[in-house]
Each structure stands twice: as C-alpha cells, then as structure tokens.
Design a protein around this motif. Structure first.
Motif, short mmCIF file in Angstrom:
data_model
loop_
_atom_site.label_atom_id
_atom_site.label_comp_id
_atom_site.label_asym_id
_atom_site.label_seq_id
_atom_site.Cartn_x
_atom_site.Cartn_y
_atom_site.Cartn_z
N VAL A 1 -0.38 -1.33 22.55
CA VAL A 1 -1.23 -2.49 22.24
C VAL A 1 -0.47 -3.51 21.40
O VAL A 1 -0.47 -4.71 21.69
N PHE A 2 0.19 -3.03 20.35
CA PHE A 2 0.92 -3.95 19.48
C PHE A 2 2.14 -4.53 20.18
O PHE A 2 2.52 -5.69 19.94
N ALA A 3 2.79 -3.75 21.05
CA ALA A 3 3.95 -4.25 21.78
C ALA A 3 3.54 -5.39 22.71
O ALA A 3 4.24 -6.41 22.81
N ILE A 4 2.41 -5.24 23.38
CA ILE A 4 1.91 -6.30 24.26
C ILE A 4 1.59 -7.55 23.44
O ILE A 4 1.93 -8.67 23.83
N ASP A 5 0.96 -7.33 22.29
CA ASP A 5 0.62 -8.45 21.41
C ASP A 5 1.87 -9.20 20.97
O ASP A 5 1.94 -10.43 20.99
N ILE A 6 2.88 -8.44 20.54
CA ILE A 6 4.14 -9.05 20.09
C ILE A 6 4.82 -9.78 21.24
O ILE A 6 5.35 -10.90 21.07
N PHE A 7 4.82 -9.19 22.44
CA PHE A 7 5.47 -9.80 23.60
C PHE A 7 4.80 -11.14 23.96
O PHE A 7 5.48 -12.13 24.24
N VAL A 8 3.48 -11.17 23.92
CA VAL A 8 2.75 -12.40 24.24
C VAL A 8 3.07 -13.50 23.24
O VAL A 8 3.31 -14.65 23.59
N ILE A 9 3.08 -13.14 21.94
CA ILE A 9 3.35 -14.12 20.90
C ILE A 9 4.79 -14.63 21.00
O ILE A 9 5.06 -15.82 20.86
N ALA A 10 5.74 -13.71 21.24
CA ALA A 10 7.15 -14.09 21.31
C ALA A 10 7.41 -15.05 22.46
O ALA A 10 8.25 -15.96 22.35
N ARG A 11 6.70 -14.86 23.56
CA ARG A 11 6.91 -15.73 24.71
C ARG A 11 6.32 -17.12 24.50
O ARG A 11 6.86 -18.10 25.00
N ARG A 12 5.23 -17.20 23.74
CA ARG A 12 4.56 -18.51 23.62
C ARG A 12 3.95 -18.68 22.24
O ARG A 12 2.76 -18.47 22.04
N PRO A 13 4.80 -19.05 21.24
CA PRO A 13 4.24 -19.32 19.91
C PRO A 13 3.27 -20.49 19.98
O PRO A 13 3.60 -21.55 20.50
N HIS A 14 2.05 -20.29 19.49
CA HIS A 14 1.05 -21.35 19.57
C HIS A 14 -0.07 -21.10 18.57
O HIS A 14 -0.17 -20.02 17.99
N VAL A 15 -0.89 -22.11 18.39
CA VAL A 15 -2.08 -21.96 17.57
C VAL A 15 -3.21 -21.49 18.49
O VAL A 15 -3.60 -22.21 19.41
N PRO A 16 -3.72 -20.29 18.29
CA PRO A 16 -4.72 -19.76 19.22
C PRO A 16 -6.05 -20.49 19.11
O PRO A 16 -6.44 -20.96 18.04
N SER A 17 -6.74 -20.58 20.24
CA SER A 17 -8.06 -21.22 20.26
C SER A 17 -9.11 -20.26 19.71
O SER A 17 -8.89 -19.05 19.63
N THR A 18 -10.26 -20.82 19.34
CA THR A 18 -11.36 -19.99 18.84
C THR A 18 -11.81 -18.98 19.89
O THR A 18 -12.11 -17.82 19.58
N LYS A 19 -11.84 -19.43 21.15
CA LYS A 19 -12.24 -18.53 22.24
C LYS A 19 -11.26 -17.38 22.38
O LYS A 19 -11.65 -16.20 22.56
N GLU A 20 -9.97 -17.68 22.29
CA GLU A 20 -8.93 -16.66 22.44
C GLU A 20 -9.04 -15.59 21.36
O GLU A 20 -9.06 -14.39 21.65
N VAL A 21 -9.14 -16.02 20.09
CA VAL A 21 -9.18 -15.05 19.00
C VAL A 21 -10.53 -14.33 18.97
O VAL A 21 -10.60 -13.13 18.65
N GLY A 22 -11.61 -15.04 19.31
CA GLY A 22 -12.93 -14.42 19.32
C GLY A 22 -13.03 -13.31 20.35
O GLY A 22 -13.58 -12.23 20.09
N THR A 23 -12.48 -13.56 21.55
CA THR A 23 -12.50 -12.56 22.61
C THR A 23 -11.68 -11.34 22.23
O THR A 23 -12.14 -10.19 22.37
N ALA A 24 -10.46 -11.57 21.72
CA ALA A 24 -9.59 -10.46 21.34
C ALA A 24 -10.20 -9.64 20.21
O ALA A 24 -10.19 -8.40 20.23
N LEU A 25 -10.78 -10.33 19.22
CA LEU A 25 -11.38 -9.63 18.09
C LEU A 25 -12.58 -8.80 18.55
O LEU A 25 -12.77 -7.66 18.09
N GLY A 26 -13.37 -9.35 19.46
CA GLY A 26 -14.50 -8.60 20.00
C GLY A 26 -14.06 -7.33 20.70
O GLY A 26 -14.71 -6.28 20.58
N VAL A 27 -12.95 -7.42 21.43
CA VAL A 27 -12.43 -6.24 22.14
C VAL A 27 -11.98 -5.18 21.13
O VAL A 27 -12.29 -3.99 21.28
N TYR A 28 -11.26 -5.61 20.08
CA TYR A 28 -10.75 -4.65 19.09
C TYR A 28 -11.89 -3.98 18.32
O TYR A 28 -11.88 -2.76 18.12
#
Length: 327
Positions: free
Chosen positions: A18-45
């Motif tokens: 899980v953390f490796a996928i998270d790191i890989f996604v961030i490394a490929r595209r550093p960005h400011v996440p949207s509210t929808k993006e963080v809300g969805t991920a947080l809900g899943v966790y």
C-alpha cells in the motif's frame, strides 16, 4: 492471541504494498491533491481500519476487537496532533505545496520504521519485565503534564531542536528547491537542499511521537499484532488527512489538553496494572497489590468521550472567538 507467522508476513507485506503504491504515485506526479482525491483515499483507509476491527471481532472476540479499536483511536488522535507539528514544519521551511506530499510520505515511512522498532522493544520488555508498566505509566503521566502546559501556550511556531541546529551547521546547503531531491550540486559543490532539512525535522518529530504513542497503546493491549495493525491503520491516510483538515487542525485549540487527559488516563491505567501484577520486592513485599483494573470497555468509552468533548469544545470556542472578532 495466537497469530500464525504467515498472518504477520501477510499483514506487513500488504502494508508495504500500500505504501509503495502511494510513494510511486506521488513520485511520478508531485501535485497538490484535490479535496475529492484525499477524501476518497481517506474514506478507503478508515473503512479498511473499521473492517479490520470487525474481522478481529469475528475471529478473536469482542475483547481483542475492543483493544484494537481503543488502540487505533488513540494512535489516530496522537497522529492528528503530529499533523499539527507537520503543519508548523512546512510553514517554517516554506515547503512548496506540490512537494508537501513527498515530504509527508517520507515522514510517514520514517514513523512506521521507528514505531516498528519501538513495538518490538516494547513487546520484549513486557515479556521479560512486568515492572516496565511502572515506567510506561510514569512516562505517560509526565508527558500528559508537559502536553497540558504546552496546550495552554499560544506559541504556534516550530522551534528547531539542538540536533536540527547542529545538522544545519554541519551540512552546507542551498536555499533553492530542487524538486524532491535531498542533495544537489552547485558549482561542483554537493549541497543539501531544503527538503533534506524538512525530512530531518519530520524524522525527529516522529521519534518523539513514537516515544509517546507506543507506551500509550501498550496500556490498552499487550498484543503486539494489535499494536502493529493499530499503528499501521493510524498512519495510513495521514497524508490525506493533512490536506483535508489542515485548516481544521488550527481550530482544534483544545487538542493538546484533550490528549493530555487521554495520556494521563492511560498512564494511571498502566500504573494500576503494574500494581496488580507487581513483582518488585520493595512494593507490598513483592506481592500483587489488590487494586482495581480498568476494563477495555471503560477505556474505549473514555477515549471516545475525551476525544469527542475535546473536538466539540474546540469548535465552540473557535466559533465564539470568531464571532467576537467580527462583532
């Protein structure tokens, strides 16, 4: 709990994935996440953490499930306090928003490693020395007193510790950001970047919080597997939580006081347990002291009430202060 070895490996392997996928996604595209993006991920966790607790209930019973949920809520609340320090660190070093995700992710990985070490040390100490609960309890009560005093302070700036000041003197650095790189070359000189010092600041903060959180959760459960999983689920989604409630954190003005009460409660619980299991010859002649122990149901209820009252009181005070300013 009798946890098979394969379950340990499967749990750790899933967390690494899980953390490796998270790191890989961030490394490929550093960005400011949207509210929808963080809300969805947080809900899943959070959903995964709750489902895991229900799984513990089904396979191991309500007592262990209660211990897990109490530990998870405690670790999560301590992690939220950790986020506030992260906010101050980001402000101190003026970290560009698009690089904050990378810094947070590295900080979280450091936290996982440190907590893993302390979990193993704590389990070994508990298995060999019952008196260690006296130390854990005293340390948590001391931390609670210290935290309550900090909660009364209006200081909202990050103060560098001696280690950070030494490292800044030790390493020649550039003031310019070079993406997420920790070191760069300028005129043939190898220099540390601001990101290097941000990671150091996050790492030293993680170390201090690990010293608090591991004794706290061992006051709620003695099962290393539950300690590990509660910590993993508390750290999962922490990055998303940072972006989702960054503004809300500043409104939780009583958070430190609430956590102080929580740590004091667990500290007293640990001391009572230590007395109940006492083997020290200079206390009651080395015999167990007949003191009441706090059941996990009471602990879980107390945690929910303390955190709930802290949140509501904080929001009411913030709203009242805002109304007074606008009047």
């Amino acid at each position: 709990m009798n946890i098979p070895v394969w379950v340990w490996f499967a749990t750790i392997g899933a967390a690494i994935l899980v953390f490796a996928i998270d790191i890989f996604v961030i490394a490929r595209r550093p960005h400011v996440p949207s509210t929808k993006e963080v809300g969805t991920a947080l809900g899943v966790y959070v959903g995964a953490a709750v489902l895991f607790g229900l799984g513990v209930w089904y396979f191991a019973g309500s007592t262990f499930a209660g211990q897990y949920f109490a530990g998870w809520l405690t670790e999560y609340s301590l992690s939220v306090d950790n986020l506030f320090i992260f906010l101050l660190i980001m402000a101190k070093f003026a970290v560009p928003e698009k690089y904050q995700q990378s810094a947070l992710m590295i900080g979280i990985v450091i936290a996982i490693i440190l907590r893993g070490i302390f979990i193993a040390l704590g389990a070994a100490a508990i298995n060999n020395f019952s008196w260690v609960f006296y130390l854990f309890g005293a340390f948590l009560i001391y931390t609670a007193v210290k935290l309550s005093r900090e909660g009364e302070s209006d200081d909202d700036e990050y103060e560098e510790n001696r280690f950070m000041k030494y490292m800044e003197r030790r390493f020649p650095a550039t003031q310019d950001w070079h993406g997420t790189r920790l070191f760069t070359r300028v005129d043939a000189r190898r220099l540390a970047t601001p990101m290097f010092f941000v990671i150091l600041a996050l790492g030293t903060t993680d170390l201090l919080f690990a010293l608090d959180s591991i004794p706290a959760i061992y006051g709620l459960t003695k099962e290393p597997y539950l300690v590990l999983t509660a910590n993993l689920f508390a750290l999962m989604g922490l990055r998303q939580l940072y972006f989702l409630i960054g503004g809300l954190l500043k409104r939780l003005v009583y958070l430190s006081l609430g956590l102080a009460v929580l740590l004091a409660f667990i500290g007293v619980k640990l001391v009572l347990h230590a007395l109940h299991e006492n083997e020290l010859p200079f206390i009651n002649g080395g015999e167990h002291v007949p003191v009441p122990e706090v059941p996990i149901s009471v602990s879980l209820g107390a945690i929910v009430v303390i955190l709930g009252v802290t949140t509501v009181a904080s929001l009411l005070k913030t709203r009242r202060d805002n109304n007074l300013r606008s009047a």
